[in-house]
Write an enzyme that holds these catalytic residues in place. Structure first.
Site, PDB file in Angstrom:
ATOM      1  N   CYS A  91       0.840  -1.195   0.000  1.00  0.00           N
ATOM      2  CA  CYS A  91       0.000   0.000   0.000  1.00  0.00           C
ATOM      3  C   CYS A  91       0.875   1.244   0.000  1.00  0.00           C
ATOM      4  CB  CYS A  91      -0.945   0.005   1.180  1.00  0.00           C
ATOM      5  SG  CYS A  91      -0.112  -0.201   2.749  1.00  0.00           S
ATOM      6  N   GLY A  92       2.035   1.150  -0.606  1.00  0.00           N
ATOM      7  CA  GLY A  92       2.881   2.336  -0.710  1.00  0.00           C
ATOM      8  C   GLY A  92       3.407   2.766   0.647  1.00  0.00           C
TER       9      GLY A  92
END
Lengths: 294, 133
Positions: A91-92
């Site tokens: 998710c970055g």
């Protein structure tokens, strides 16, 4: 120089990575929609509760026997940080941004000579904070069971745990850290005070004339009922916002990963074709020069 | 003055009802009370029980709530419910099973907190049994 076989293998592996990232992206996109609906659906309760609480607090005589959750323990020595993160990655920088914000706050508090305790909700934050604040982590809540639906009961469980610690005098002030969902590309690490409860000023319902609410049984008892619920609602809100943020962040992270994989495949295919051409040319030259030599 | 009450029923997870009604009967912790337009402002806790929503001449709608808080002013009535379910959709066998589970939990409860929680759950489910058909 990579051989043809090596290149083919790399192209295949990037292709299967792209399959995974694009599937993850699609799943996140559909979950995001639901996550946003949950956040929306939970909002009326929170606004109504804030209003009722302001109304009750307005009618409450300011005395010393106010509930502790409202007035605080009278000290400000030990601070509990509730750090809400996701359980899974991909998710970055979502979780690392949040942990960075929490860590900055921890260091600031420590510099002021305060004691810091940490309650981790979600796996990623626990793993990250354990590295340098292991002895400060007092508890963790496993949220892996909540993947499909976050309910009020789950939030209540966490809130109960916080209240229990507060009643035992284990901390004086509690703040919660979570990501607020702004949009798919923007999630903001947010810090909110849980205990003592901040009553919104002027949020009370305006009554006609100077009428005031009658309380049944009485203001104190109602507050005793309201405050734990308020805590649970705040936690629920944090969980839901964080969930929406996670899905949003995962969707955009996986979107760019899919794009990058596509670019990489294009580049690799180009060099694969070049290598293939070079091979053919080389073979031709060998045949021709062989024929000329005869 | 309006001749209806704006009735909002919200649970932590969603907004359940938001409509203009003629009368709402609330199971307050100190006794049931009906809310008609122009009711005196009151804030009350709610015991587990049934909220009756009267609207027009139709049979009143009955909604079971497991507890919460209610705020009444002259023209509106807001109920913050912990959990709400329509009486018509209660399933007696399911409730019976949950009640049995909760009673077992009460026996097993070790700490005060667990005991308190379990006894609350039992009380709520007993009340639910009363109204479930």
């Amino acid at each position: 120089m990579a051989t043809l076989k090596d290149l083919r293998k790399r192209i295949d592996s990037v292709k299967s990575t792209r399959k995974i990232t694009s599937a993850t992206k699609m799943v996140a996109a559909s979950k995001l929609r639901r996550a946003q609906e949950w956040v929306e659906a939970a909002r009326p309760f929170a606004t109504n509760m804030a209003r009722v609480m302001a109304s009750v607090a307005a009618g409450m005589p300011r005395t010393d026997d106010m509930p502790k959750l409202l007035s605080g323990s009278g000290k400000d020595q030990t601070v509990l940080l509730v750090v809400v993160t996701s359980d899974r990655g991909l998710c970055g920088a979502l979780n690392s941004n949040l942990v960075r914000a929490a860590r900055r706050r921890i260091n600031a508090l420590l510099a002021e000579g305060k004691t810091v305790k940490i309650l981790c909700v979600g796996k990623k934050g626990r793993d990250a904070l354990r590295r340098d604040h292991n002895q400060r982590v007092v508890g963790q809540v496993d949220t892996s069971g909540l993947r499909n639906k976050i309910t009020y009961a789950d939030a209540q469980r966490i809130a109960d745990q916080i209240t229990e610690m507060f009643d035992k005098g284990e901390f004086d002030r509690a703040v919660i850290f979570f990501n607020t969902f702004r949009s798919v590309i923007s999630q903001v690490p947010t810090e909110k005070q849980l205990i003592p409860v901040a009553i919104p000023e002027g949020g009370a319902t305006k009554l006609e004339g100077d009428a005031s609410y009658e309380a049944e049984p009485d203001e104190g008892e109602i507050l005793m009922e309201l405050l734990p619920r308020n805590l649970a609602v705040q936690v629920l809100n944090a969980l839901l916002e964080n969930n929406a943020s996670f899905q949003g962040a995962q969707m955009s992270a996986m979107d760019s990963a899919t794009r990058n994989a596509g670019d990489m495949i294009a580049r690799l295919t180009l060099s694969y074709n070049r290598a293939r051409q070079a091979n053919i040319t080389k073979e031709l030259i060998e045949i021709i020069s062989g024929a000329e030599a005869l | 003055m309006a001749d209806t009450v704006k009735f909002d029923l919200v649970s932590p997870e969603r907004l359940l009802r938001s409509e203009d009604v003629d009368m709402v009967v609330i199971p307050g912790s100190e006794g049931d009370f009906g809310v008609l337009p122009g009711h005196a402002p009151i804030i009350s806790t709610i015991r587990p029980g049934v909220i009756e929503v009267h609207k027009g001449t139709a049979t009143p709608e009955r909604i079971f709530i497991s507890g919460g808080i209610c705020e009444v002013s002259a023209d509106r009535c807001t109920v913050l419910a912990d959990d709400a379910v329509e009486v018509a959709s209660l399933d007696r066998a399911g409730v019976e099973k949950r009640l049995k589970d909760a009673e077992e939990d009460l026996v097993d409860a070790k700490t005060d907190l667990d005991q308190h929680k379990a006894s609350t759950a039992v009380a709520v489910l007993r009340e639910m049994m009363q109204v479930a058909r």
